[in-house]
Design an enzyme around this catalytic site. Structure first.
Site, short mmCIF file in Angstrom:
data_model
loop_
_atom_site.label_atom_id
_atom_site.label_comp_id
_atom_site.label_asym_id
_atom_site.label_seq_id
_atom_site.Cartn_x
_atom_site.Cartn_y
_atom_site.Cartn_z
N SER A 74 153.95 56.69 82.15
CA SER A 74 154.00 55.08 80.78
C SER A 74 152.30 54.83 80.34
O SER A 74 152.85 54.84 79.85
CB SER A 74 154.30 53.91 81.65
OG SER A 74 153.88 53.18 83.16
N GLY A 75 151.47 55.57 80.80
CA GLY A 75 150.30 55.26 80.17
C GLY A 75 149.66 56.28 79.27
O GLY A 75 150.42 57.17 78.53
N ILE A 107 146.94 57.77 78.64
CA ILE A 107 146.40 59.58 78.68
C ILE A 107 147.17 60.15 79.48
O ILE A 107 147.54 61.01 79.39
CB ILE A 107 145.19 59.54 79.99
CG1 ILE A 107 143.83 58.71 79.24
CG2 ILE A 107 144.10 60.53 80.49
CD1 ILE A 107 142.53 58.09 80.22
N ALA A 161 146.68 57.74 87.17
CA ALA A 161 146.53 56.26 86.88
C ALA A 161 145.88 55.22 86.95
O ALA A 161 145.40 55.60 88.16
CB ALA A 161 148.46 55.40 88.25
N SER A 198 135.46 58.51 85.30
CA SER A 198 135.57 57.35 84.22
C SER A 198 133.94 57.66 84.87
O SER A 198 133.15 57.92 85.31
CB SER A 198 135.67 56.05 84.43
OG SER A 198 135.76 55.09 83.63
N ARG A 255 118.16 55.20 79.56
CA ARG A 255 117.11 56.80 79.46
C ARG A 255 117.28 58.00 77.96
O ARG A 255 118.65 57.26 77.93
CB ARG A 255 117.18 57.36 80.83
CG ARG A 255 118.69 58.49 80.80
CD ARG A 255 118.34 58.63 82.02
NE ARG A 255 119.45 59.62 82.01
CZ ARG A 255 119.77 60.54 83.28
NH1 ARG A 255 120.09 60.13 84.22
NH2 ARG A 255 120.89 61.50 83.06
N TYR A 292 135.13 46.27 87.17
CA TYR A 292 135.68 47.37 86.95
C TYR A 292 134.82 48.51 87.74
O TYR A 292 135.30 49.45 88.11
CB TYR A 292 135.64 46.99 85.75
CG TYR A 292 135.91 48.37 84.97
CD1 TYR A 292 137.80 48.80 85.39
CD2 TYR A 292 135.64 49.32 83.94
CE1 TYR A 292 138.61 50.57 84.85
CE2 TYR A 292 136.37 50.70 83.50
CZ TYR A 292 137.90 50.57 84.34
OH TYR A 292 137.79 51.76 83.42
N LYS A 312 135.82 51.74 90.22
CA LYS A 312 135.66 53.18 89.17
C LYS A 312 134.80 54.01 90.28
O LYS A 312 135.04 54.96 90.30
CB LYS A 312 135.30 53.17 88.08
CG LYS A 312 137.21 52.44 87.91
CD LYS A 312 137.93 53.20 87.35
CE LYS A 312 138.43 54.48 87.22
NZ LYS A 312 139.56 54.90 86.53
N PRO A 326 136.24 60.74 81.22
CA PRO A 326 136.11 59.95 80.39
C PRO A 326 135.30 58.92 79.95
O PRO A 326 135.11 58.53 80.90
CB PRO A 326 137.56 59.89 79.79
CG PRO A 326 138.34 60.00 80.77
CD PRO A 326 137.61 60.11 82.78
#
Length: 343
Positions: free
Chosen positions: A10-11, A13, A83, A126, A137, A157, A161, A186
């Site tokens: 349902s997301g 992406i 997900a 991510s 930098r 968060y 990830k 991404p």
């Protein structure tokens, strides 16, 4: 054609990944934590032009529970773990729980894939797992870079990830039993909305269009179109050279919110009448942060440009993404078309 499992059907992406798979002729199984969302998921796909019929099925599977994964994964050639393993109501302040859910959910999918004899898993990671915990930098980040999860400035968060992707690579190295892994990392994902339930990244564009941001702080974002992210997943799934590799998904150099606002004004004309025209001096943002939580969140990012390179995805996979400007305008035009912006 292959049978492919896509998690989190349902997301935002995931919907575009499913659309790309169906267009390529694959049979798709998509998982949902709550089967009550199947109608919503199918409506999104229909809005994207899909009429999948028997080529698409939905299966209940929760990243926090072993139940359902064996049945969903059975007979699949590939698995695309899109997900986000964060349960409803999880707050970033509960850092230990957030990290545990992200890491354990990813490993749960990999274990189910291994048990089912899946050839290759593509994990949607991510840029958060790449470009943080370092001093700023001038050179762009690439796939050799990893976020330092122990850095004090790395938020919950970003840490989750990073540790989830690390756990995926560790699992393949130690328990993968010959199964292959690739990751797609991404930056901020934009692109056409397929319905009113939007991701936070699209909400940023809506806030600019609605005038909710009277002036832009000096913040820079890497951007990529969701359609290109979906295409990159398919290449990472099938190209032999993608096995064992990470791929950054970015349109190019990071752009400022001020530049995003200018793209909207030039591209949309009168429809962008509420888009802010001015960039706030850093000092004003810092003063506002004394009273406003949203300004306080912006302060650590002021003036920091974290850019990533897409050279590897272009070279290994032949990937050619849309420009950031195209992604911004496609997002805005869809929000206006769906009536999600103030008239």
């Amino acid at each position: 054609m292959a049978r492919v499992l896509v998690t989190g059907g349902s997301g935002f992406i995931a919907a575009y990944v499913v659309l790309a798979l169906l267009r390529a002729g694959h049979e798709v199984r998509a998982t949902l934590r709550d089967m009550a969302r199947e109608g919503e998921a199918r409506a999104r796909l229909a809005a994207g032009g899909a009429s999948p019929g028997a080529s698409l099925s939905f299966h209940r599977a929760d990243l926090l529970d072993d139940d359902g994964w064996a049945a969903a994964m059975a007979g699949c050639d590939y698995a695309l773990h899109v997900a986000s393993p964060v349960p409803a109501g999880m707050v970033a302040a509960d850092e230990d729980a957030l990290i545990a859910v992200a890491r354990e959910g990813t490993v749960r999918v990999l274990k189910a894939a291994r048990a089912a004899g899946v050839r290759r898993v593509v994990v949607t990671s991510s840029f958060a797992a790449v470009g943080y915990g370092h001093a700023p930098r001038p050179t762009p980040y690439d796939e050799r870079d990893w976020t330092d999860p122990d850095d004090a400035d790395v938020d919950a968060y970003t840490r989750s990830k990073t540790l989830a992707e690390r756990a995926a690579w560790d699992f393949i190295a130690g328990e993968g039993a010959g199964m292959e892994l690739a990751t797609v990392n991404p930056v901020v994902v934009l692109g056409p909305a397929l319905g009113p339930d939007m991701s936070a990244s699209l909400d940023l564009v809506r806030a600019l269009l609605d005038g909710a941001v009277p002036a832009t702080p000096r913040i820079y974002l890497g951007l990529v179109d969701v359609r290109d992210v979906a295409d990159l997943h398919l290449s990472a799934m099938t190209v032999p050279e993608a096995a064992g590799e990470r791929f950054l998904a970015t349109a190019g150099e990071a752009v400022s919110l001020h530049e995003m606002a200018k793209v909207l004004r030039v591209g949309l004309g009168p429809a962008a009448r509420r888009v802010p025209r001015f960039q706030l001096p850093d000092m004003m943002v810092r003063l506002a942060a004394l009273a406003l939580p949203v300004a306080r969140m912006a302060v650590p990012r002021l003036g920091i440009r974290r850019s990533a390179t897409n050279e590897k995805a272009r070279r290994v996979l032949g990937w050619s993404p849309r420009s950031a400007q195209e992604a911004i305008l496609a997002t805005a035009e869809s929000l206006i078309r769906l009536g999600l912006v103030k008239p």
